[in-house]
Design a protein around this motif. Structure first.
Motif, PDB file in Angstrom:
ATOM      1  N   TRP A  85       0.835  -1.201   0.000  1.00 42.86           N
ATOM      2  CA  TRP A  85       0.000   0.000   0.000  1.00 42.86           C
ATOM      3  C   TRP A  85       0.875   1.259   0.000  1.00 42.86           C
ATOM      4  O   TRP A  85       0.612   2.213  -0.735  1.00 42.86           O
ATOM      5  CB  TRP A  85      -0.917  -0.025   1.204  1.00 42.86           C
ATOM      6  N   LEU A  86       1.932   1.232   0.811  1.00 41.80           N
ATOM      7  CA  LEU A  86       2.853   2.376   0.860  1.00 41.80           C
ATOM      8  C   LEU A  86       3.533   2.580  -0.484  1.00 41.80           C
ATOM      9  O   LEU A  86       3.619   3.706  -0.985  1.00 41.80           O
ATOM     10  CB  LEU A  86       3.896   2.157   1.961  1.00 41.80           C
ATOM     11  N   ARG A  87       4.015   1.506  -1.091  1.00 38.96           N
ATOM     12  CA  ARG A  87       4.699   1.632  -2.384  1.00 38.96           C
ATOM     13  C   ARG A  87       3.755   2.138  -3.463  1.00 38.96           C
ATOM     14  O   ARG A  87       4.137   2.967  -4.294  1.00 38.96           O
ATOM     15  CB  ARG A  87       5.293   0.281  -2.802  1.00 38.96           C
ATOM     16  N   GLY A  88       2.529   1.633  -3.449  1.00 39.80           N
ATOM     17  CA  GLY A  88       1.580   2.061  -4.462  1.00 39.80           C
ATOM     18  C   GLY A  88       1.185   3.513  -4.330  1.00 39.80           C
ATOM     19  O   GLY A  88       1.137   4.251  -5.313  1.00 39.80           O
ATOM     20  N   ARG A  89       0.933   3.951  -3.097  1.00 39.19           N
ATOM     21  CA  ARG A  89       0.445   5.312  -2.873  1.00 39.19           C
ATOM     22  C   ARG A  89       1.556   6.362  -2.916  1.00 39.19           C
ATOM     23  O   ARG A  89       1.273   7.545  -3.078  1.00 39.19           O
ATOM     24  CB  ARG A  89      -0.265   5.372  -1.529  1.00 39.19           C
ATOM     25  N   SER A  90       2.803   5.921  -2.780  1.00 41.25           N
ATOM     26  CA  SER A  90       3.916   6.866  -2.840  1.00 41.25           C
ATOM     27  C   SER A  90       4.658   6.815  -4.172  1.00 41.25           C
ATOM     28  O   SER A  90       5.606   7.569  -4.387  1.00 41.25           O
ATOM     29  CB  SER A  90       4.903   6.605  -1.686  1.00 41.25           C
ATOM     30  N   ASP A  91       4.223   5.940  -5.068  1.00 45.31           N
ATOM     31  CA  ASP A  91       4.868   5.804  -6.383  1.00 45.31           C
ATOM     32  C   ASP A  91       4.725   7.105  -7.180  1.00 45.31           C
ATOM     33  O   ASP A  91       3.646   7.713  -7.199  1.00 45.31           O
ATOM     34  CB  ASP A  91       4.211   4.644  -7.141  1.00 45.31           C
ATOM     35  N   ASP A  93       4.782   6.872   4.977  1.00 46.91           N
ATOM     36  CA  ASP A  93       5.555   5.914   5.766  1.00 46.91           C
ATOM     37  C   ASP A  93       4.665   4.731   6.136  1.00 46.91           C
ATOM     38  O   ASP A  93       3.462   4.727   5.871  1.00 46.91           O
ATOM     39  CB  ASP A  93       6.166   6.560   7.004  1.00 46.91           C
ATOM     40  N   LEU A  94       5.276   3.726   6.758  1.00 45.53           N
ATOM     41  CA  LEU A  94       4.530   2.519   7.088  1.00 45.53           C
ATOM     42  C   LEU A  94       3.404   2.786   8.084  1.00 45.53           C
ATOM     43  O   LEU A  94       2.325   2.211   7.973  1.00 45.53           O
ATOM     44  CB  LEU A  94       5.479   1.457   7.640  1.00 45.53           C
ATOM     45  N   ALA A  95       3.641   3.661   9.037  1.00 49.13           N
ATOM     46  CA  ALA A  95       2.598   3.969  10.013  1.00 49.13           C
ATOM     47  C   ALA A  95       1.402   4.619   9.314  1.00 49.13           C
ATOM     48  O   ALA A  95       0.243   4.288   9.602  1.00 49.13           O
ATOM     49  CB  ALA A  95       3.148   4.890  11.100  1.00 49.13           C
ATOM     50  N   GLY A  96       1.691   5.518   8.392  1.00 48.80           N
ATOM     51  CA  GLY A  96       0.613   6.155   7.642  1.00 48.80           C
ATOM     52  C   GLY A  96      -0.118   5.174   6.753  1.00 48.80           C
ATOM     53  O   GLY A  96      -1.342   5.261   6.592  1.00 48.80           O
ATOM     54  N   ALA A  97       0.623   4.239   6.158  1.00 47.18           N
ATOM     55  CA  ALA A  97       0.003   3.224   5.308  1.00 47.18           C
ATOM     56  C   ALA A  97      -0.914   2.322   6.119  1.00 47.18           C
ATOM     57  O   ALA A  97      -2.022   1.978   5.684  1.00 47.18           O
ATOM     58  CB  ALA A  97       1.079   2.397   4.609  1.00 47.18           C
ATOM     59  N   ARG A  98      -0.456   1.946   7.314  1.00 44.21           N
ATOM     60  CA  ARG A  98      -1.274   1.087   8.169  1.00 44.21           C
ATOM     61  C   ARG A  98      -2.557   1.805   8.582  1.00 44.21           C
ATOM     62  O   ARG A  98      -3.649   1.224   8.560  1.00 44.21           O
ATOM     63  CB  ARG A  98      -0.460   0.670   9.393  1.00 44.21           C
ATOM     64  N   GLU A  99      -2.448   3.076   8.930  1.00 48.21           N
ATOM     65  CA  GLU A  99      -3.625   3.849   9.308  1.00 48.21           C
ATOM     66  C   GLU A  99      -4.570   4.024   8.125  1.00 48.21           C
ATOM     67  O   GLU A  99      -5.798   3.944   8.266  1.00 48.21           O
ATOM     68  CB  GLU A  99      -3.196   5.213   9.842  1.00 48.21           C
ATOM     69  N   SER A 100      -4.010   4.247   6.949  1.00 46.04           N
ATOM     70  CA  SER A 100      -4.829   4.396   5.744  1.00 46.04           C
ATOM     71  C   SER A 100      -5.613   3.122   5.458  1.00 46.04           C
ATOM     72  O   SER A 100      -6.799   3.177   5.101  1.00 46.04           O
ATOM     73  CB  SER A 100      -3.935   4.754   4.548  1.00 46.04           C
ATOM     74  N   LEU A 101      -4.965   1.970   5.627  1.00 47.99           N
ATOM     75  CA  LEU A 101      -5.654   0.705   5.392  1.00 47.99           C
ATOM     76  C   LEU A 101      -6.743   0.464   6.434  1.00 47.99           C
ATOM     77  O   LEU A 101      -7.789  -0.102   6.113  1.00 47.99           O
ATOM     78  CB  LEU A 101      -4.648  -0.454   5.395  1.00 47.99           C
ATOM     79  N   ASN A 125      -2.737  11.655  -9.157  1.00 48.15           N
ATOM     80  CA  ASN A 125      -3.644  11.664  -8.010  1.00 48.15           C
ATOM     81  C   ASN A 125      -3.084  12.538  -6.890  1.00 48.15           C
ATOM     82  O   ASN A 125      -1.874  12.546  -6.646  1.00 48.15           O
ATOM     83  CB  ASN A 125      -3.828  10.245  -7.454  1.00 48.15           C
ATOM     84  N   THR A 126      -3.969  13.244  -6.206  1.00 42.71           N
ATOM     85  CA  THR A 126      -3.598  14.002  -5.012  1.00 42.71           C
ATOM     86  C   THR A 126      -4.608  13.671  -3.922  1.00 42.71           C
ATOM     87  O   THR A 126      -5.634  14.354  -3.770  1.00 42.71           O
ATOM     88  CB  THR A 126      -3.583  15.516  -5.278  1.00 42.71           C
ATOM     89  N   PRO A 127      -4.369  12.592  -3.175  1.00 43.68           N
ATOM     90  CA  PRO A 127      -5.315  12.211  -2.114  1.00 43.68           C
ATOM     91  C   PRO A 127      -5.401  13.299  -1.040  1.00 43.68           C
ATOM     92  O   PRO A 127      -4.469  14.099  -0.862  1.00 43.68           O
ATOM     93  CB  PRO A 127      -4.699  10.921  -1.553  1.00 43.68           C
ATOM     94  N   MET A 128      -6.510  13.317  -0.331  1.00 46.81           N
ATOM     95  CA  MET A 128      -6.659  14.274   0.755  1.00 46.81           C
ATOM     96  C   MET A 128      -5.599  14.054   1.829  1.00 46.81           C
ATOM     97  O   MET A 128      -5.140  14.995   2.469  1.00 46.81           O
ATOM     98  CB  MET A 128      -8.063  14.152   1.371  1.00 46.81           C
ATOM     99  N   LYS A 129      -5.211  12.792   2.027  1.00 45.19           N
ATOM    100  CA  LYS A 129      -4.185  12.475   3.014  1.00 45.19           C
ATOM    101  C   LYS A 129      -3.085  11.659   2.337  1.00 45.19           C
ATOM    102  O   LYS A 129      -3.323  10.556   1.854  1.00 45.19           O
ATOM    103  CB  LYS A 129      -4.784  11.691   4.184  1.00 45.19           C
ATOM    104  N   GLN A 130      -1.874  12.207   2.296  1.00 44.54           N
ATOM    105  CA  GLN A 130      -0.758  11.503   1.672  1.00 44.54           C
ATOM    106  C   GLN A 130      -0.266  10.367   2.574  1.00 44.54           C
ATOM    107  O   GLN A 130      -0.320  10.468   3.805  1.00 44.54           O
ATOM    108  CB  GLN A 130       0.406  12.468   1.400  1.00 44.54           C
ATOM    109  N   VAL A 131       0.212   9.300   1.941  1.00 41.95           N
ATOM    110  CA  VAL A 131       0.816   8.171   2.659  1.00 41.95           C
ATOM    111  C   VAL A 131       2.313   8.213   2.398  1.00 41.95           C
ATOM    112  O   VAL A 131       2.755   8.070   1.257  1.00 41.95           O
ATOM    113  CB  VAL A 131       0.218   6.830   2.182  1.00 41.95           C
TER     114      VAL A 131
END
Length: 213
Positions: free
Chosen positions: A43-49, A64-72, A56-62
């Motif tokens: 998820w982190l690799r996909g959203r930070s690619d 790091d891993l902590a952010g990716a976990r929270e996003s999921l 894409n410009t999501p409302m909340k950027q991902v």
């Protein structure tokens, strides 16, 4: 006399009821797992690619891993409430994670939703997004009883435009200033709107693309 257990309604995403996992086109769509390290890392690799961020410009950027976990976890909460159906796209044979496809902003009254997708860099060039979108669309019409699916992409994203058309999402017009510019929240760009309705014919992914209007 024992009563017959109640069966879950088709497409019910709430509570602890079983969730269907569409399989086809060489893919398996399963639910993302925010407690699985491989899912969080993907998820982190996909959203930070860079290619994802270009379009894409999501409302909340991902970032790091902590952010990716929270996003999921937020994605899981949305799925539990029935507001969305986020799928991890995997290879049907190996289980390798290839990308994401989501049925989002589900409106059960109007029976409409918006779809989106992205593919990991190593999985590109294999029609993963096309196959995943076709599979998720079929699932949404059959299991959620939706009538209309909408797909929007930034003007100039020709690859996404081809995927939409290949999967039977007709171009319906251009929405002015409907999406943030890449990496910004103070400027906007136009969006191509595509849509498919339940009564449209099932697309043949091998056929030539229909001509643009």
């Amino acid at each position: 006399m024992a009563s017959t257990p109640q069966q879950p309604r088709a497409g019910d995403l709430s509570g602890d009821r079983p969730r269907l996992e569409p399989v086809g086109q060489g893919l398996r769509l399963r639910r993302w797992d925010g407690e699985r390290e491989a899912d969080v890392a993907a998820w982190l690799r996909g959203r930070s690619d860079p290619e994802f961020r270009r379009w894409n410009t999501p409302m909340k950027q991902v970032t790091d891993l902590a952010g990716a976990r929270e996003s999921l976890r937020e994605q899981a909460a949305g799925a539990d409430s029935g507001g969305c159906a986020p799928f991890c796209v995997t290879d049907a044979e190996t289980g390798a994670i290839l990308g994401h496809v989501g049925v989002n902003a589900i409106d059960r009254v109007l029976r409409v939703a918006r779809v989106g997708y992205w593919v990991l860099p190593e999985a590109r060039g294999r029609a993963v997004a096309t196959r995943a979108l076709a599979l998720a669309s079929r699932w949404a019409f059959a299991e959620l009883a939706l009538h209309r699916l909408e797909l929007g992409h930034a003007l100039g994203h020709e690859g996404s435009c081809r995927i939409a058309r290949r999967c039977g999402f007709a171009y319906e017009g251009t929405l002015r200033g409907a999406m943030f510019e890449a990496g910004r929240k103070d400027a906007f760009r136009d969006v191509h709107l595509h849509a498919r309705i339940a009564t449209d014919p099932e697309p043949d992914l091998r056929s030539p693309l229909p001509r643009t209007p």
